[in-house]
Scaffold this motif. Structure first.
Motif, PDB file in Angstrom:
ATOM      1  N   ASN A   1       0.839  -1.201   0.000  1.00 34.74           N
ATOM      2  CA  ASN A   1       0.000   0.000   0.000  1.00 34.74           C
ATOM      3  C   ASN A   1       0.873   1.249   0.000  1.00 34.74           C
ATOM      4  O   ASN A   1       1.762   1.388   0.847  1.00 34.74           O
ATOM      5  CB  ASN A   1      -0.906   0.017   1.232  1.00 34.74           C
TER       6      ASN A   1
ATOM      7  N   ARG B   1      -5.596   6.662   5.261  1.00 35.68           N
ATOM      8  CA  ARG B   1      -5.855   6.522   3.822  1.00 35.68           C
ATOM      9  C   ARG B   1      -7.357   6.448   3.615  1.00 35.68           C
ATOM     10  O   ARG B   1      -8.045   5.662   4.252  1.00 35.68           O
ATOM     11  CB  ARG B   1      -5.196   5.247   3.278  1.00 35.68           C
TER      12      ARG B   1
ATOM     13  N   TYR C   1       0.363   5.473  -0.152  1.00 34.58           N
ATOM     14  CA  TYR C   1      -0.625   6.550  -0.144  1.00 34.58           C
ATOM     15  C   TYR C   1      -0.061   7.795   0.512  1.00 34.58           C
ATOM     16  O   TYR C   1       0.891   7.738   1.299  1.00 34.58           O
ATOM     17  CB  TYR C   1      -1.900   6.117   0.579  1.00 34.58           C
TER      18      TYR C   1
ATOM     19  N   GLU D   1     -10.750   5.836   1.239  1.00 29.50           N
ATOM     20  CA  GLU D   1     -11.301   5.178   0.060  1.00 29.50           C
ATOM     21  C   GLU D   1     -12.761   5.601  -0.083  1.00 29.50           C
ATOM     22  O   GLU D   1     -13.551   5.489   0.857  1.00 29.50           O
ATOM     23  CB  GLU D   1     -11.213   3.659   0.201  1.00 29.50           C
TER      24      GLU D   1
ATOM     25  N   ASP E   1      -8.407   3.627   6.460  1.00 26.95           N
ATOM     26  CA  ASP E   1      -7.394   2.834   7.161  1.00 26.95           C
ATOM     27  C   ASP E   1      -6.564   3.815   7.973  1.00 26.95           C
ATOM     28  O   ASP E   1      -5.882   4.678   7.407  1.00 26.95           O
ATOM     29  CB  ASP E   1      -6.509   2.074   6.180  1.00 26.95           C
TER      30      ASP E   1
ATOM     31  N   THR F   1       6.444  -0.092   8.461  1.00 27.48           N
ATOM     32  CA  THR F   1       5.905   1.001   7.649  1.00 27.48           C
ATOM     33  C   THR F   1       6.950   2.094   7.473  1.00 27.48           C
ATOM     34  O   THR F   1       7.666   2.441   8.406  1.00 27.48           O
ATOM     35  CB  THR F   1       4.645   1.581   8.317  1.00 27.48           C
TER      36      THR F   1
ATOM     37  N   SER G   1       2.894  -2.483   4.419  1.00 27.28           N
ATOM     38  CA  SER G   1       2.566  -3.850   4.018  1.00 27.28           C
ATOM     39  C   SER G   1       2.627  -4.748   5.243  1.00 27.28           C
ATOM     40  O   SER G   1       3.512  -4.591   6.103  1.00 27.28           O
ATOM     41  CB  SER G   1       3.554  -4.354   2.953  1.00 27.28           C
TER      42      SER G   1
ATOM     43  N   SER H   1      -3.956   7.064  -3.463  1.00 25.31           N
ATOM     44  CA  SER H   1      -3.348   5.806  -3.022  1.00 25.31           C
ATOM     45  C   SER H   1      -3.213   4.855  -4.194  1.00 25.31           C
ATOM     46  O   SER H   1      -3.883   4.993  -5.225  1.00 25.31           O
ATOM     47  CB  SER H   1      -4.192   5.159  -1.922  1.00 25.31           C
ATOM     48  N   THR H   2      -2.351   3.866  -4.018  1.00 22.54           N
ATOM     49  CA  THR H   2      -2.157   2.837  -5.031  1.00 22.54           C
ATOM     50  C   THR H   2      -1.508   1.631  -4.368  1.00 22.54           C
ATOM     51  O   THR H   2      -1.225   1.648  -3.165  1.00 22.54           O
ATOM     52  CB  THR H   2      -1.286   3.364  -6.189  1.00 22.54           C
ATOM     53  N   ILE H   3      -1.287   0.554  -5.135  1.00 22.30           N
ATOM     54  CA  ILE H   3      -0.546  -0.614  -4.648  1.00 22.30           C
ATOM     55  C   ILE H   3       0.513  -0.985  -5.667  1.00 22.30           C
ATOM     56  O   ILE H   3       0.368  -0.682  -6.865  1.00 22.30           O
ATOM     57  CB  ILE H   3      -1.476  -1.818  -4.364  1.00 22.30           C
TER      58      ILE H   3
END
Length: 345
Positions: A38, A203, A40, A205, A173, A77, A72, A47-49
């Motif tokens: 993750n 983050r 962001y 969404e 999150d 982190t 992750s 955000s993206t992966i």
């Protein structure tokens, strides 16, 4: 004594170039690409992966000045600043050394977990209508501690809190970094709270963009801290917006603050306040304190424990830990939290 609520968010200095895309590659210490990581920008919907080769690209705002978070499960982190978008960002994640912490149940505890959860929800999510429809899906991951000597209640979690806010249509999150409530006596009642602050990275969404939800978001934005600091930076005060007060008397903000616009931020210098005006209660190192009102109805108080600070594009600022709010504006906690990039084109 009036309760003072301090909202601590982790903002830091970020230097970015003028492009709109940041690209990078994530791997472990053995240089093996990591998929599904993750990535962001804190407090935003950006955000993206990472893909199967560990590669990613993410939109960012050059002048927003917020932290890039790389997270992750099973790895430590990373919180990154001072980014250079002209170069590929390479990040090597270390395996997390967090061990499962033993849960100790003591018969000597003064307060039950049910009481502690109630207190946490009140000071983390809030008590507004939006907060009442907000749920933390993994409350079992929360751990609480009450220091009976210092009269301080703390909360922590090894896993991000999964928050669903149906009223505002967001899933959040939230990595809780700090949560603390100070009491004036051995108590777990909100009437005995003298100070509260929390902080972390989040983050957002978008899970519901219906017309009703969009209208509710805009109503929540009105009178919020984000709007206050954006208006502050633009010298945008007025009857239908925010006004500055000493008691009930309107004050010209331009005579109390020196606001200088730089290329990427706004610098605010707080001019000395007449000593007779400052009412600081038990707080120390108060440089200035004013009442503020939004739309003439929502009354709050802002206390500055600093003589200067910076405001960035989103309305985040450099000294949030030394700018205290009480009153109406402080009632909006995570249950009323919008992405920092809300309303920014």
């Amino acid at each position: 004594m009036k309760n003072i609520y301090l909202f601590l968010f982790l903002f830091s200095s970020v230097t970015l170039l003028a492009q709109n895309i940041l690209k990078g590659k994530i791997s472990n210490k053995d240089n093996t690409p990591l998929e599904g990581v993750n990535i962001y920008f804190d407090g935003t919907t950006f955000s993206t992966i990472s893909d199967s080769n560990g590669n990613f690209s993410i939109r960012y705002e050059p002048n927003a000045n917020n932290i890039l978070v790389i997270s992750s499960i099973g790895y430590q982190t990373e919180y990154l600043t001072a980014l250079d978008a002209s170069k590929l960002l390479r990040v090597s994640l270390s395996v997390s050394n967090n061990e499962l912490k033993e849960v100790v149940i003591s018969t000597n505890e003064l307060f039950t977990r049910v009481q502690k959860l109630k207190l946490f929800r009140e000071y983390f999510l809030g008590k507004t209508n939006n907060a009442k429809s907000t749920v933390i899906k993994n409350e079992s991951d929360l751990r609480f501690k009450y220091d009976k000597e210092k009269l301080i209640f703390t909360a922590s979690s090894d896993k991000p809190l999964i928050i669903v806010n149906e009223a505002l249509g967001y899933k959040i999150d939230y990595e809780l970094v700090v949560f603390e409530i100070a009491f004036n006596k051995l108590s777990i009642s909100s009437k005995d709270v003298i100070k509260n602050f929390y902080g972390g990275v989040s983050r957002f969404e978008d899970i519901d963009s219906s017309v009703t939800v969009l209208e509710r978001r805009e109503k929540t934005f009105q009178g919020s801290q984000i709007q206050f600091f954006r208006n502050f930076a633009n010298k945008d005060w007025g009857i239908k917006k925010f006004i500055l007060l000493n008691d009930d008397n309107s004050i010209d903000p331009l005579k109390r603050f020196k606001i200088t616009k730089e290329e990427d931020f706004v610098k605010v210098e707080i001019l000395p306040q007449p000593k007779g005006e400052i009412q600081n209660g038990n707080l120390k190192d108060v440089f200035a304190a004013y009442n503020i009102a939004f739309d003439r109805t929502e009354e709050s108080k802002i206390t500055f424990q600093t003589d200067s600070f910076y405001i960035y594009k989103y309305g985040n600022n450099s000294n949030i830990e030394s700018i205290l709010f009480s009153g109406k504006i402080s009632e909006k906690k995570v249950g009323d939290m919008l992405p920092l990039n809300y309303g920014i084109k």
